[in-house]
Design a protein around this motif. Structure first.
Motif, mmCIF file in Angstrom:
data_model
loop_
_atom_site.group_PDB
_atom_site.id
_atom_site.type_symbol
_atom_site.label_atom_id
_atom_site.label_comp_id
_atom_site.label_asym_id
_atom_site.label_seq_id
_atom_site.Cartn_x
_atom_site.Cartn_y
_atom_site.Cartn_z
ATOM 1 N N ALA C 9 0.848 -1.196 0.000
ATOM 2 C CA ALA C 9 0.000 0.000 0.000
ATOM 3 C C ALA C 9 0.883 1.245 0.000
ATOM 4 O O ALA C 9 2.023 1.231 0.478
ATOM 5 N N HIS C 10 0.367 2.315 -0.601
ATOM 6 C CA HIS C 10 1.091 3.577 -0.595
ATOM 7 C C HIS C 10 1.141 4.143 0.822
ATOM 8 O O HIS C 10 0.221 3.919 1.608
ATOM 9 N N PRO C 11 2.199 4.910 1.131
ATOM 10 C CA PRO C 11 2.241 5.566 2.448
ATOM 11 C C PRO C 11 1.040 6.504 2.599
ATOM 12 O O PRO C 11 0.592 7.125 1.639
ATOM 13 N N LEU C 46 -3.015 3.639 1.861
ATOM 14 C CA LEU C 46 -3.630 2.861 2.941
ATOM 15 C C LEU C 46 -2.620 2.239 3.884
ATOM 16 O O LEU C 46 -2.973 1.413 4.720
ATOM 17 N N LYS C 47 -1.325 2.611 3.771
ATOM 18 C CA LYS C 47 -0.312 1.872 4.503
ATOM 19 C C LYS C 47 -0.510 1.974 6.019
ATOM 20 O O LYS C 47 -0.467 0.971 6.724
ATOM 21 N N ASP C 48 -0.765 3.179 6.483
ATOM 22 C CA ASP C 48 -0.866 3.392 7.928
ATOM 23 C C ASP C 48 -2.268 3.016 8.391
ATOM 24 O O ASP C 48 -3.075 3.861 8.777
ATOM 25 N N ASP C 49 -2.549 1.707 8.366
ATOM 26 C CA ASP C 49 -3.924 1.256 8.576
ATOM 27 C C ASP C 49 -4.448 1.599 9.963
ATOM 28 O O ASP C 49 -5.624 1.915 10.125
ATOM 29 N N VAL C 50 -3.578 1.567 10.949
ATOM 30 C CA VAL C 50 -4.049 1.849 12.313
ATOM 31 C C VAL C 50 -4.539 3.284 12.418
ATOM 32 O O VAL C 50 -5.616 3.560 12.935
ATOM 33 N N LEU C 115 -11.168 8.674 0.715
ATOM 34 C CA LEU C 115 -10.077 7.752 0.951
ATOM 35 C C LEU C 115 -9.759 7.034 -0.347
ATOM 36 O O LEU C 115 -10.633 6.459 -0.980
ATOM 37 N N ARG C 116 -8.501 7.103 -0.741
ATOM 38 C CA ARG C 116 -8.091 6.390 -1.951
ATOM 39 C C ARG C 116 -6.696 5.852 -1.733
ATOM 40 O O ARG C 116 -5.940 6.363 -0.905
ATOM 41 N N GLU C 117 -6.328 4.827 -2.520
ATOM 42 C CA GLU C 117 -5.024 4.205 -2.346
ATOM 43 C C GLU C 117 -3.958 4.902 -3.180
ATOM 44 O O GLU C 117 -2.837 5.083 -2.739
ATOM 45 N N GLN C 118 -4.302 5.316 -4.393
ATOM 46 C CA GLN C 118 -3.334 5.907 -5.311
ATOM 47 C C GLN C 118 -3.294 7.424 -5.121
ATOM 48 O O GLN C 118 -4.320 8.045 -4.866
ATOM 49 N N PRO C 119 -2.112 8.045 -5.292
ATOM 50 C CA PRO C 119 -2.041 9.504 -5.158
ATOM 51 C C PRO C 119 -2.859 10.234 -6.232
ATOM 52 O O PRO C 119 -3.441 11.286 -5.962
#
Lengths: 351, 351, 351, 351, 351
Positions: C9-11, C46-50, C115-119
């Motif tokens: 996942a991206h940061p 989504l990297k920082d899921d917490v 919320l999206r995964e890609q920049p």
């Protein structure tokens, strides 16, 4: 609406099954049961129209419903007529070609009337279960009504399985030999499936109508059974759809098989012809009769190795053609990657 | 409706999972839990029909529902039976050819019963989550019921992805060599997709039925989870539709590839044949044996440069043909604009 | 349902836009606004899921909804979660091949979470309008929510226009040269349109769900705007349908173009071959070596005008063939009316 | 939503028709009528956006509706805006290629506003009826609104009739000469019909929306008129469907015509080639130069009737081929029954 | 809406049937019956528009309904106009090509008005039943209205049966000779079925509208009769669907028949050509004129058995080709199993 008895109707025969939880008795002709007994009046053959009409009227059917009993080409349907429910279904009697007979069912509080024109039917299993008395079949007229509907619906499964086998066989046949008359048979299968679909669809509606809220003639405990019967009709329709799509695929399979086959013929012709045509031309050239007095006329004919030269020329022509076919990938399985890399530059057939 | 156990049924084995929020225990055979514990009764193999029927009756299923448990070819569906919910689903066990096993789920206030004929299933992940106890899976029987449904639906995704890969590979294959038996495989893919579609569609309906208002057996907090599960079924159907359309496109791709291929053969044959046929004719003419005593008979044969004249004639014929092919745009990539401007006047093949 | 963060996942980066009618401020990271201010929390990666899960839980999302935020292959949909509305849409990021990223929107009383995964995204115009503050965009969180949905839907129009241009170009190409690999590209267009259709359809449903009566989170003044957005989705679907039908037409166009092309080849081959074959045969006859001692053997060879006779014979054969082709209407544009009147009597190819 | 005036918009011109039951007056520019008078404000050209927006706001339109007036690529639709009804339709202005202009209608209690960008329209008949004052057209603003809708819908009939004529002409053309470029035109017709269908369908919905119960702006006496208008839209859709199916049939007709044509070419080639090839072979054999000193070499060449023998051999070969073609039913109309009875045993092409 | 009488309308003739349970009298022109009598006013020909409009207005029709009576190209529909019901249907008057006339029916409490432009109709059976007085036909105006609708619907059955016969005949014809112009006729059948479908579909809707709850003009006892009539319309649609699918199958049958036929031609050409081409080449070689002074030039020509050697060479070439065709399975019915096992190794056409 007047009663119109079909021409050449079969002679009417009536069997009455008198049953209750403890006993079941089959009586020839019309019979009244003891109080508390249920009746299945099984009529076959419409010739004696007066007798049937009287019977139906006695049971409480209206004039329109009585008239409808005599129409043999009705759409499957459920009608309510006072206390009675009149359901028309079709039961398959032959699979190829697909033929289905109409059967009319009337459900009353304490009787079921079934009416059909042809002696053949698919209800022997129901008769056996009624005679055997196992399960709930003797518990009410409604349950018998359900059992008959269920037997009719279930009799479509073997028909569809036969169609499925036919489709599978046809597929083998098309792949083995697409020119073999498979077209007509595929067309026939598609037509049969089209007819089957339009036969089952209204039966599904007729069964659904029995489960609607405004149908007090159907008791609540019967509903799960009828729902089960509806599910079978849905399953039939699913099967028909899968078969229809597969049969449509067969048509495409056939067209591409034929095209494939023609390609094979064409390739053989093209290769043989294009290899020999230049060779034959060379032979023709050295068969010309120019006057060899002139040193310019066909000097090759006088060469010591003229014949071998001609044969070599022919071999070179053939080799050129074979090389060309190899470039096109028609022979010796030249790999696709080679072709892509170099084909466009040297391949005259790609313009 | 009597129970009809399938022939050659597998031996019955029962595993009971007793669980509550804090513990989970798997017991061989049937077991009753402590009060407050939930049970997952996992039955596999229908051979011991009496035992299964007794178990089902004890759990509160009606006779019709018990009988339905033994029918292995049911359409996916949800039925309500008193306090219980009976859902029939199919789980895929093989992708090519596509095969799916039936699994019956019964949801009760404090238990879930699952019943299948084959030992194989796709529920190991559920068992692990139950043993691990993470998340809400141990919170109620309803949640476990949802988790099983979800696992079944999700097990279709790999099957569909395999079909997708197959379609992609087939496309490559058709473009590389349309004569290569791809027809049969494309037909097979289309049939599998047709079967998949008719397998998933009723499951979507069965899941939708669980979310209807008249289903008090499903608690409200469960609804968003079931909705999520339904969404997955919808997504599967979307994928199937895209694949079906793509597979149909493959058939057309193949037909036009075959047509293209045949065109290439035909063009080669036509060009080689039409270039050499006039040349061979000329050679034939000068191979005739007319008596050259008459000055009118084949005077060319006596010419000093007769042979060269004949060769020039042949070259001219070939050049004419080549020019003609160039006009038609078959060789040397003559531009389309030229052809349009002049083609209609000089092109005999356009009439 | 546990959170499953996508691999690689991206940061995570968070931007908060704090705005009210008079001001708008973009803050890096999460920020709380003054009372009366609205917030747009724009999360990407989504990297920082917490951190994301904590944020979502703080905003009031339930566990299931939080878990869904991390699923990147969801069908477009609208769910209600207490006071919040969760809508999942897909925004196109590439046209050929068609690729679409998932974007999740959460609408709260005073915030919008995206919320999206890609920049990459298509929301720069929305950011500009928010910064510029023209129109109603700063009036409520709902209006911003609508503006984002609208921007996403509208970003499909350029994608569809590109497909339309492609179809038009393909049509030209097929008519110019049907053998040119257009098949593969047409197939690709059809697949992209199929995917586009199955991407837009659920978005239309998700937008329709926002307009239903049971959605108190959407204020009444917002409804006409959402209806407008739905209309755009409908318009997209109309366009896709027209394109799909046109692309299907391209396949047929190609098949008939190929057939046409092959017909042209065939006609050339047939005409050249059938004109020269009889002529070559005649040349062959007079090339035979029968012993002319017998007066019955090839007397023509001894004729004074034998050669001319042979040439005349050949010319007659060719003329016969040409006449025959003219009768069939293959050359010199013989009118259809003539052909109809007389063709059946003299045309052996029409049997 | 801000107003975005289309680029290169036409200059705005406004005509106001003031009418009541007894009089009708057309005024250049905007005008207010006497009390009890109705107004038709006919705006053409969107250049003067401020003036139009002011006018629309004065009439009571909300900001969103005013902005929508300036969008020229909207889907046909009906929206309610307070007391007003805003309907967007499209009127055809060209038949081949099919082009339709957008027209926006606003119905108020005492006025109708029409707005279009192009000067051309199809409302002259409405203007004449309004000037003439016959019938109910002057009785209310609603009736005028209906009359305009009806004129727009009815202006599609000539467009469809032109398409119908085109289809009929195309059919003739395909049967006369399938190679004639008909493909492109058929493809064009299909695309136009596809566009027409997607243009008419939302208009039908827009008209249906006007007849719903929750539309107090439409008075009850107007409903049968609007229903009549809807019926016309349905009729248009029926026509489009019939045309679409016929156009699809044209594609198939063309493919089978091309196939038929190719078959004719192939048959001619096959027959001429197979008749002459064996004859030419025989001529070739007797053209060989073997040394006739050996009695085994080409003894036929020395026969007294050798030439006649060779000719007879050739005739026999040709006759064999002709007999063979007659067996296949290719020439001389051999009856189908004969072929069936004996064909399979002797016909090598049927394997 | 003004009345627009069709051009060249037929002269108006009116027949009034006055009937009650005991009598029925047909009167030329318009007539009023005694109290308690019902009237069927049968108007034919629209020329005398004023008289018809007056009559319709007297019967209670509104202006719009009166105007609609004069539109001859309406979609089948049912409208309510105060106490009256206005139903427009179409009755078939010709089967090939399919032509249907419009007939308008108005049902009032004590009268039925039928209006048609052409003298021909399909109602003679209804007139006879009315004159005969059997059954319920004289019992109310509603029953007569039903009887007329039923007669119109039933008049479609012979039309569809004719189409069915045509399809069956076409199938035979295509299989016998696919090149025979069957394409045009199949196309015509498909178009007629398409028109039929779009003619029957709205009639079904018009009949369904009569059975809705909000139709007090239709008395309850009439409902089962109208339902029966609707069922017939459904049956017609079922038939049309089956026929449409069968006709579509005919198109595919034709394409594959043509392909099959072409394959047969191609195979004959390929076999004859490839057998003779190498033989002719050999003859050509030995027809070359190389100077046999050199021992290397064509030594075979001097062999004692040179001719026999050449013939043997030719026979060997032909045998090789025949063997090759046998391997490919083209001749002598070589079994498919053999081919599969060995074909790929030795068969150059399978690459």
């Amino acid at each position: 609406m007047a009663i119109s008895t079909p021409q050449n109707a079969h002679p009417t025969s009536i069997t009455t099954y008198l049953y209750d939880a403890t006993s079941c008795e089959a009586v020839d002709g019309l019979a009244s049961g003891a109080p508390g007994q249920f009746r299945w009046i099984d009529v076959c053959g419409l010739k004696d129209d007066v007798r049937i009409a009287d019977l139906a009227t006695d049971l409480g059917l209206s004039g329109l419903s009585v008239a409808e009993l005599f129409h043999l080409d009705q759409r499957a349907q459920t009608d309510v007529d006072g206390d009675l429910v009149l359901t028309v279904l079709r039961m398959p009697v032959s699979s190829q070609p697909f033929v289905a007979d109409q059967i009319s069912l009337v459900l009353g509080p304490d009787f079921v009337l079934t009416l059909r024109e042809q002696p053949r039917d698919c209800l022997d299993a129901v008769r056996k279960r009624l005679a055997g008395g196992k399960g709930r079949i003797r518990s009410s007229s409604g349950y018998l009504f359900y059992a008959i509907c269920d037997a009719i619906i279930d009799s479509y499964f073997p028909v569809l399985e036969a169609q499925g086998d036919l489709i599978e066989a046809m597929e083998e046949r098309i792949l083995r030999d697409p020119e073999d008359g498979a077209m007509r048979d595929t067309h026939q299968i598609k037509r049969d499936l089209s007819i089957l679909r339009h036969a089952i669809w209204p039966m599904r509606e007729a069964l659904a109508a029995l489960q609607r809220d405004d149908m007090p003639q159907i008791s609540d405990p019967l509903l799960p059974y009828l729902r089960d019967c509806s599910d079978h009709a849905f399953q039939l329709l699913d099967m028909v759809e899968v078969f229809r799509e597969t049969a449509q695929g067969l048509v495409e399979l056939q067209l591409s098989s034929l095209s494939n086959r023609m390609n094979a013929h064409m390739k053989v012709l093209t290769m043989i012809a294009t290899i020999f045509i230049p060779m034959t031309f060379i032979a023709g050239v050295y068969g010309m009769n120019f006057d060899r007095a002139s040193p310019y006329n066909l000097p090759e004919l006088g060469w010591r190795f003229g014949y071998l030269f001609a044969l070599a020329l022919m071999a070179a022509a053939a080799a050129t053609m074979l090389f060309f076919f190899w470039r096109l990938g028609w022979i010796f399985g030249r790999s696709d990657e080679d072709r892509r890399g170099s084909g466009s530059a040297t391949d005259p057939s790609r313009h």
